[in-house]
Enzyme design. Structure first.
Site, PDB file in Angstrom:
ATOM      1  N   CYS A  46      -3.912   5.963   0.417  1.00  0.00           N
ATOM      2  CA  CYS A  46      -3.412   4.702  -0.128  1.00  0.00           C
ATOM      3  C   CYS A  46      -3.004   4.813  -1.597  1.00  0.00           C
ATOM      4  CB  CYS A  46      -4.464   3.611   0.049  1.00  0.00           C
ATOM      5  SG  CYS A  46      -4.936   3.393   1.779  1.00  0.00           S
TER       6      CYS A  46
ATOM      7  N   CYS B  41       0.858  -1.181   0.000  1.00  0.00           N
ATOM      8  CA  CYS B  41       0.000   0.000   0.000  1.00  0.00           C
ATOM      9  C   CYS B  41       0.894   1.230   0.000  1.00  0.00           C
ATOM     10  CB  CYS B  41      -0.934   0.005   1.209  1.00  0.00           C
ATOM     11  SG  CYS B  41      -2.370   1.094   0.942  1.00  0.00           S
TER      12      CYS B  41
ATOM     13  N   LYS C  94     -12.517  -4.784   0.676  1.00  0.00           N
ATOM     14  CA  LYS C  94     -12.057  -4.068   1.868  1.00  0.00           C
ATOM     15  C   LYS C  94     -12.967  -2.870   2.070  1.00  0.00           C
ATOM     16  CE  LYS C  94      -8.150  -1.573   3.817  1.00  0.00           C
ATOM     17  NZ  LYS C  94      -6.752  -1.157   3.628  1.00  0.00           N
TER      18      LYS C  94
ATOM     19  N   SER D 211      -7.847  -4.568  13.578  1.00  0.00           N
ATOM     20  CA  SER D 211      -7.409  -4.000  14.851  1.00  0.00           C
ATOM     21  C   SER D 211      -8.572  -3.675  15.791  1.00  0.00           C
ATOM     22  CB  SER D 211      -6.583  -2.740  14.581  1.00  0.00           C
ATOM     23  OG  SER D 211      -7.308  -1.810  13.798  1.00  0.00           O
TER      24      SER D 211
ATOM     25  N   GLU E 251     -16.134  -7.013  -6.882  1.00  0.00           N
ATOM     26  CA  GLU E 251     -14.714  -6.738  -6.607  1.00  0.00           C
ATOM     27  C   GLU E 251     -13.906  -8.040  -6.589  1.00  0.00           C
ATOM     28  OE1 GLU E 251     -12.771  -4.282  -6.315  1.00  0.00           O
ATOM     29  OE2 GLU E 251     -13.900  -2.487  -5.797  1.00  0.00           O
TER      30      GLU E 251
ATOM     31  N   LYS F 175     -12.465  -7.938   4.439  1.00  0.00           N
ATOM     32  CA  LYS F 175     -11.934  -7.206   5.587  1.00  0.00           C
ATOM     33  C   LYS F 175     -12.801  -6.009   5.902  1.00  0.00           C
ATOM     34  CE  LYS F 175      -8.058  -4.319   6.646  1.00  0.00           C
ATOM     35  NZ  LYS F 175      -6.860  -3.704   6.165  1.00  0.00           N
TER      36      LYS F 175
END
Ligand code: PBG
Length: 325
Positions: free
Chosen positions: A130, A120, A196, A275, A234, A249
């Site tokens: 990004c 990234c 994502k 996270s 996607e 994600k």
């Protein structure tokens, strides 16, 4: 025929029965552990929002990688937070850059550990996006894709066992595949962050990876949390472009997406327990509000039951130890 002939509790009456009829199993080989690399020597900074997670300099990361291999972790995912940040993300494509150094050092210390490299620009750009940002503040797709391919090539040359583009630009999987193949790296797999989402659950990561955008947000490239059909599109595009594995994600809030992706494609499906999902459990457990181990295993089992073949999780080193026979 229903009750009283039917009694589903019969096969739940002892631990042996429950184990025998269990449909979903966690296995140590399916976990990937993320690691955060920072410049310097002997650096071991606790990430405040992620108890138990540290930013590590390359030397410390090598030590830590050795210990997670001993615990039974098969693969790690490397993120770098270089000191030098610029508009071109040059540290990320520089062969002497922080991520490339870390990959090479960890591979030489732990040759059997699979080292996946997150590809990234956000950790190496001064603006924290990004992709490249135009004068008018637009995140440019096609110039970003060119740079991302160079970053992937750099990490693959450094010895990465897989490159994992997490930027969500259109067309980057094909560009990466072509550049790797043109450079004799046809055997390096691509793990595409295919679906994502623009998620609130990345908050703690942005402290760890020092990658928060300085202005704006990521909603022009990451997906709207409301969309599942778009995730399938996607994923299909990434597979068609050459992705060897596809990722969904975050994981917990997107179990339906994981299931639909699993039913639709033949490549392995990876889910990233991000996270924020980690920090929620840690915070509740620290307050004595939930049993940490039980909660961790339940969330991971749910992700696996939804259809994930592989799971990226900050809990990986502990989990693989719990799973040891
Ligand atoms: C960077 C990247 C992010 C994560 C993985 N790669 C953050 C973001 O997109 O802002 C999130 C991981 C986590 O929260 O654990 N592109």
């Amino acid at each position: 025929m229903g009750f009283p002939q039917q009694r589903p509790r019969r096969t739940r009456q002892s631990d042996v029965w429950r184990r025998m009829v269990r449909e979903t199993h966690l296995t140590a080989d399916s976990f990937i552990y993320p690691m955060f690399i920072v410049p310097g020597r002997g650096v071991r900074n606790a990430v405040k929002s992620m108890p138990g997670i540290f930013q590590l300099s390359v030397d410390e990361a090598v030590q830590h990688a050795r210990s997670v291999v001993d615990a039974g972790v098969a693969a790690i995912l490397v993120f770098a937070a270089p000191a030098h940040k610029d508009a071109r993300a040059s540290d990320a494509w520089n062969p002497a850059g922080l991520a490339a150094q870390a990959i090479a050092a960890i591979k030489s210390a732990c040759p059997r550990l699979l080292v996946w490299a997150d590809v990234c620009l956000c950790g190496a750009t001064d603006h924290g996006h990004c992709g490249h940002v135009s004068e008018t503040g637009v995140i440019e797709n096609d110039t970003s894709v060119k740079t991302l391919a160079e970053v992937a090539l750099n990490y693959a040359r450094a010895g990465a066992d897989a490159v994992a583009p997490s930027d969500m630009m259109d067309g980057r999987v094909r560009a990466i595949r072509e550049l790797l193949d043109a450079n004799q790296l046809q055997n390096t797999p691509i793990v595409a962050y295919a679906a994502k989402y623009a998620s609130a659950f990345y908050g703690p990561f942005r402290e760890a990876a020092e990658s928060a955008p300085r202005s704006g947000d990521r909603r022009s490239y990451q997906m709207d949390p409301a969309n599942a059909r778009e995730a399938l599109r996607e994923v299909a595009l990434d597979v068609e472009e050459g992705a060897d594995l596809v990722m969904v994600k975050p994981a917990g809030p997107y179990l339906d997406v994981i299931r639909q992706v699993r039913d639709r494609v033949d490549v392995p499906v990876v889910a990233y327990q991000v996270s924020g999902e980690y920090s929620l459990i840690k915070a509740a457990a620290a307050n004595g509000w939930i049993d940490e181990r039980a909660a961790v295993l339940e969330t991971l089992t749910g992700i696996r039951r939804a259809g994930a073949d592989l799971i990226i999780s900050y809990f990986a080193p502990e989990v693989v130890q719990w799973l040891r026979p």
